[in-house]
Write an enzyme that holds these catalytic residues in place. Structure first.
Site, short mmCIF file in Angstrom:
data_model
loop_
_atom_site.label_atom_id
_atom_site.label_comp_id
_atom_site.label_asym_id
_atom_site.label_seq_id
_atom_site.Cartn_x
_atom_site.Cartn_y
_atom_site.Cartn_z
N ASP A 226 -43.75 -41.17 41.89
CA ASP A 226 -43.65 -39.91 41.17
C ASP A 226 -45.08 -39.56 40.74
OD1 ASP A 226 -42.31 -37.79 39.65
OD2 ASP A 226 -43.03 -38.90 37.91
N LYS B 143 -34.63 -35.39 43.59
CA LYS B 143 -35.54 -36.48 43.99
C LYS B 143 -34.80 -37.57 44.77
CE LYS B 143 -39.08 -35.91 40.43
NZ LYS B 143 -39.79 -36.51 39.30
#
Length: 713
Positions: free
Chosen positions: A347, A523
């Site tokens: 991330d 995600k």
């Protein structure tokens, strides 16, 4: 922490420890009175009345007391129809015991008493080590809890009262004097000091703490006085959470331990089959006495001393290594799986980047220090995040910030102030439109393309320069990406930011693959996409909005958890905000697994040679394996496994970290950032000197204007 789980493990450790020492004490006279040992060491003179009967009695005590856990395990495994390590050990010691009793009281033959006793000793030692390794990390942490202060200095109505730590409640303010331990997790409300958190997070350098910073219970206060407002008590504290996590890891099995059990099960069937075959064949060739001895020798020699130690020793070491380094393993299977990942997905925000605004570029049409000084003078009066970033950058460059007068906030545009005789405006492109100023600079166009926030500085009606701000990339991220690539692992980046920002960060870190504009709930889909392509994926995030992605990945790694370690979605938790710890986790996992496999081969290798010899396969060539010689080879195999396990110590990440901290840092002449030479983006030779850069932009800026920056290098 649940006390039951702790006492359960503690009981196991004490049980194996006590049985080991008692059995070892009884083994000494068994060895001294065994005919084979006496013959080897010339101790034939050491004779006592009823010698064989005495050895039988001592061996029976060792068998019943020391061998009890294995006999009980044998019954449990047989009931579950899953023969494994316990079945193999139980059968070997039972066959050795009853055959040896037979040679003393019923028929002629060589007894196996000393082999039986040493076998039980080594197996008890192995299980004691295993039980200790299971408790290892939590024992260390609970020790830390025990040495935490029992009293705290509570500030109440202006008075300082000494109260038990157990009486502290959320919102209480406590005084922490220099050299004292912080009594509970909280936030500093007054004072400044350096705090040593080494025992908690593996961070060896003391961390500076001031008003607003969080502190962890158990950390040692340095030279200053601190007032801390308590935020967590009891089960909510960092240490309590860590102990809970370690307990979860203890209860999760190792895949390699399962492999060892499967190897033991296979070995049991092989030994049983070979033993029966040896008995049948030798009954025809040499009679029942020789046949029985051959069969018993096979079963005794097949028992895996080394196999019993192969995994526990490595688990003990790897548990110690990771816990000391602030790497918390929730699931040992996930820790072992990390070695196989071929894609690591980071991330962006808060993981590869700092997660807060900072000045990345300065475009100056006057002296850079003057530009920064004037901009910071105006922004010093503002609480805006951009204003704070500009002031912080000026201060880090050692720029003297003058006083601004007549400050005015211009909503949606910027701010104005008079610095000395200069009228200074600091603001966005909207401010330039209002002032009738046009910008035509390809450098600034490039900054916009990178998705950065550009702030302009206008002095006395003329454009003096511009400052570009963005989420700052962590200096350690360069080294982390480079380290993963060196290991043959692909690196992906995942971010909700724009394509421009993602592209800039990816180019800076030399990451070829990234996903931009990904909403938090999407995600996990990107992780699944990579898994569907056949990749084994590790996801690295801060655990806040990354939970679905962490769960979807083969291995979920939460980074920079700090005091918030109870991230349910992660398999592995890295306490510090350092992406390089991901490289360490993979490295330690690979080394740990390699050691386990090497140990299993050493242990199994012994059996592949000794079982056929014990069965008398080469007896026709006058080559046989007496039980005594088999026991010596078995002991050698065990020693090799133990020594091989200890070599894992040299891979301890703590050593890597200490080396990093001893390195001489260099300064990027363009942005002024302190960087590790090995982690630098690039380096060039200029006028006989090597100059290092933290980014491609800094290098390009230097090449455009070397005279300006050479003096700063």
């Amino acid at each position: 922490m649940n006390g039951h789980g702790h006492h359960h493990h503690a009981h196991h450790v004490e049980g194996f420890k006590q049985r080991f020492w008692v059995s070892l004490a009884l083994t000494v006279p068994i060895l001294l009175l065994s005919e084979m040992i006496q013959m080897w060491f010339g101790l034939e003179w050491l004779k006592i009345p009823f010698q064989r009967e005495t050895v039988s009695l001592l061996s029976l005590i060792v068998y019943l007391y020391g061998g009890w856990p294995f006999l009980k395990g044998l019954v449990d495994e047989v009931r579950a129809k899953q023969p494994g390590m316990m079945t193999l050990i139980g059968v070997a010691i039972s066959v050795a015991m009853f055959y040896s009793l037979g040679t003393v009281f019923a028929f002629r033959g060589k007894d196996f008493y000393w082999e039986l006793a040493t076998l039980i000793d080594v197996m008890l030692l192995g299980h004691w080590v295993e039980a200790r390794s299971v408790m290892g990390a939590s024992m260390a942490l609970e020790e830390l809890v025990r040495i935490m202060p029992t009293m705290a200095h509570l500030i109440k109505n202006g008075e300082v009262l000494d109260v038990p730590v157990t009486q502290l409640r959320r919102g209480d303010v406590v005084l922490v004097r220099p050299g004292e331990k912080i009594p509970s997790d909280g936030v500093v409300v007054e004072g400044e000091s350096s705090v040593n958190e080494a025992l908690l997070t593996g961070e060896s350098k003391p961390v500076n703490k001031t008003v607003g910073d969080k502190v962890v219970g158990g950390a040692i206060n340095g030279e200053g006085m601190l007032k801390v407002q308590v935020e967590r008590t009891g089960e909510e504290t960092y240490l309590a959470q860590v102990i809970r996590l370690v307990r979860q890891a203890q209860e999760s099995r190792s895949r390699t331990q399962d492999l060892a059990n499967r190897a033991a099960a296979l070995l049991f069937y092989v030994a049983l089959a070979v033993g029966i075959a040896a008995f049948v064949i030798w009954s025809f060739l040499a009679g029942s006495d020789v046949a029985l001895e051959r069969a018993v020798t096979v079963l005794v020699i097949a028992c895996p001393h080394a196999l019993g130690l192969a995994i526990p020793l490595v688990v003990a070491l790897s548990t110690s290594i990771t816990a000391k380094s602030g790497i918390l393993i929730r699931d040992r299977r996930a820790f072992e799986m990390v070695k196989d990942v071929d894609v690591v997905v980071f991330d962006k925000t808060g993981t590869l980047t700092v997660g807060k605004f900072g000045v990345t570029d300065v475009v100056a049409y006057t002296s850079e220090n003057r530009l920064l000084g004037l901009a910071a003078a105006v922004e010093l009066n503002s609480e805006h995040v951009i204003a704070k970033a500009i002031v912080g950058h000026a201060e880090s460059r050692g720029v003297k910030i003058p006083q601004a007068k007549e400050f005015k906030s211009l909503p949606g545009r910027g701010a104005y102030g008079k610095v000395g005789k200069n009228k200074v405006y600091v603001g966005s492109v909207n401010l330039l439109d209002e002032l009738g100023i046009r910008v035509n600079d390809p450098k600034i166009e490039e900054l916009y393309k990178q998705g950065k926030t550009v702030v302009f500085v206008v002095v006395d009606g003329k454009l003096a320069g511009a400052l570009a701000l963005a989420d700052m990339i962590r200096p350690e991220s360069h080294e982390a990406v480079r380290g993963l690539k060196k290991m043959g692992v692909k690196v992906y980046m995942l971010t909700g930011d724009s394509e421009e920002v993602a592209n800039w960060v990816a180019r800076e870190l030399d990451i070829e693959n990234y996903f931009a504009r990904v909403l938090p709930d999407k995600k996990a889909e990107k992780i699944k996409l990579l898994k569907d392509e056949g990749y084994r994926v590790a996801m690295v995030g801060d655990g806040v909005n990354d939970a679905p992605a962490l769960v979807t990945a083969d291995v979920g790694i939460a980074i920079g958890a700090g005091t918030d370690v109870a991230i349910e979605s992660a398999d592995i938790i890295l306490v510090r905000n350092d992406p390089r710890d991901v490289v360490k986790v993979i490295d330690v996992s690979r080394k740990t697994y390699a050691k386990m496999v090497q140990n299993l081969w050493w242990a199994a290798g012994y059996n592949t040679v000794t079982i056929p010899l014990a069965a008398g396969v080469l007896a026709g060539y006058s080559v046989s394996l007496p039980p005594a010689v088999g026991a010596i080879i078995m002991s050698l195999s065990t020693i090799i496994v133990a020594l091989n396990s200890q070599t894992l110590r040299k891979y301890e990440p703590e050593g890597v970290k200490m080396e990093m901290e001893k390195k001489r840092l260099v300064t990027d002449p363009v942005c002024g950032m302190k960087i590790d030479p090995d982690a630098a983006y690039s380096k060039i030779e200029h006028e006989g000197r090597v100059i290092y850069f933290c980014s491609r932009i800094c290098e390009e800026e230097f090449r455009r204007n070397p005279k300006k920056y050479a003096k700063l290098a």
